[in-house]
Design a protein around this motif. Sequence first.
Motif, PDB file in Angstrom:
ATOM      1  N   LEU A 158       1.169  -0.939  -0.023  1.00  0.00           N
ATOM      2  CA  LEU A 158       0.439   0.120  -0.438  1.00  0.00           C
ATOM      3  C   LEU A 158       1.052   1.512  -0.043  1.00  0.00           C
ATOM      4  O   LEU A 158       0.284   2.506  -0.720  1.00  0.00           O
ATOM      5  CB  LEU A 158      -0.847  -0.039   1.134  1.00  0.00           C
ATOM      6  CG  LEU A 158      -2.075  -0.452   0.649  1.00  0.00           C
ATOM      7  CD1 LEU A 158      -3.453  -0.525   2.470  1.00  0.00           C
ATOM      8  CD2 LEU A 158      -2.998  -0.158   0.197  1.00  0.00           C
ATOM      9  N   VAL A 159       1.560   1.095   1.174  1.00  0.00           N
ATOM     10  CA  VAL A 159       2.605   2.273   1.222  1.00  0.00           C
ATOM     11  C   VAL A 159       3.522   2.907  -0.349  1.00  0.00           C
ATOM     12  O   VAL A 159       3.701   3.961  -1.575  1.00  0.00           O
ATOM     13  CB  VAL A 159       3.782   2.700   2.126  1.00  0.00           C
ATOM     14  CG1 VAL A 159       4.728   3.034   1.310  1.00  0.00           C
ATOM     15  CG2 VAL A 159       3.288   2.009   3.053  1.00  0.00           C
ATOM     16  N   MET A 160       4.125   1.571  -1.467  1.00  0.00           N
ATOM     17  CA  MET A 160       4.151   1.455  -2.291  1.00  0.00           C
ATOM     18  C   MET A 160       3.505   2.054  -4.001  1.00  0.00           C
ATOM     19  O   MET A 160       3.935   2.744  -4.227  1.00  0.00           O
ATOM     20  CB  MET A 160       5.358   0.498  -2.493  1.00  0.00           C
ATOM     21  CG  MET A 160       5.703   0.757  -4.510  1.00  0.00           C
ATOM     22  SD  MET A 160       6.494  -1.466  -4.593  1.00  0.00           S
ATOM     23  CE  MET A 160       5.890  -1.431  -6.217  1.00  0.00           C
ATOM     24  N   GLY A 161       2.212   1.535  -3.282  1.00  0.00           N
ATOM     25  CA  GLY A 161       1.476   1.219  -4.697  1.00  0.00           C
ATOM     26  C   GLY A 161       0.255   3.338  -4.952  1.00  0.00           C
ATOM     27  O   GLY A 161       0.553   3.490  -5.523  1.00  0.00           O
ATOM     28  N   VAL A 162       0.324   3.332  -3.245  1.00  0.00           N
ATOM     29  CA  VAL A 162      -0.230   4.651  -3.787  1.00  0.00           C
ATOM     30  C   VAL A 162       0.619   5.318  -3.608  1.00  0.00           C
ATOM     31  O   VAL A 162      -0.225   7.245  -4.505  1.00  0.00           O
ATOM     32  CB  VAL A 162      -1.518   4.645  -1.600  1.00  0.00           C
ATOM     33  CG1 VAL A 162      -2.202   6.619  -1.622  1.00  0.00           C
ATOM     34  CG2 VAL A 162      -2.180   3.936  -1.764  1.00  0.00           C
ATOM     35  N   LEU A 163       1.860   6.048  -3.014  1.00  0.00           N
ATOM     36  CA  LEU A 163       2.148   7.211  -3.003  1.00  0.00           C
ATOM     37  C   LEU A 163       2.784   6.874  -4.757  1.00  0.00           C
ATOM     38  O   LEU A 163       3.474   7.812  -4.977  1.00  0.00           O
ATOM     39  CB  LEU A 163       3.662   7.261  -2.036  1.00  0.00           C
ATOM     40  CG  LEU A 163       3.230   7.358  -0.890  1.00  0.00           C
ATOM     41  CD1 LEU A 163       4.219   6.693   0.344  1.00  0.00           C
ATOM     42  CD2 LEU A 163       2.219   8.345  -0.481  1.00  0.00           C
ATOM     43  N   SER A 164       3.196   5.588  -5.410  1.00  0.00           N
ATOM     44  CA  SER A 164       3.429   5.918  -6.764  1.00  0.00           C
ATOM     45  C   SER A 164       2.738   6.046  -7.280  1.00  0.00           C
ATOM     46  O   SER A 164       3.542   6.613  -8.681  1.00  0.00           O
ATOM     47  CB  SER A 164       3.996   4.446  -7.216  1.00  0.00           C
ATOM     48  OG  SER A 164       5.730   4.502  -6.169  1.00  0.00           O
TER      49      SER A 164
END
Length: 165
Positions: free
Chosen positions: A16-22
């Motif tokens: 979620l951290v990677m996907g949302v911020l990206s």
Amino acid sequence: MSITTSKTNPVLIGGLVMGVLSALPIISAGNLCCCLWIISGGLVAAYVLQQNQATPITPGDGALVGLLAGMAGAGIYLVLSIPITLLVAPLQRQLLERLVERTNGMPPEFREYMSGYVGGALGLMLGFVSMLMMGAVFSTIGGLLGAVFFRKGLPPPATDASSSS
């Protein structure tokens, strides 16, 4: 190593951290700085995994949870990119048209290619594949670093009360 626990799922949290911020339009520029959000996803996954366990995690555990978080993050990125692209694509097309008007030497084939790429299925698929490949590498590195940074100390050895008399 148990990736899924009853407390929280480190793969999902890191993904979620990677996907949302990206996927967010302006914030995603952080990935231009050494794949910041991708590495952060692996770091967060390793941190959550360590918090779920009483014993220290190994660098291999961190690398594995980082890899899995990178794969999950690529999927989350794709799911979020579809509605974001539908909302932002008209603005991107207008910007591209203005850019093309100001550059005189651009061939018409390139103009057609770029108009199909911006906001289209090709752009989404290329973004997903690149995020999948970068996530596999850089999120694994983040998980490895997270295992080293957030590793808990070994518990004190148990002493036998009967042998101290």
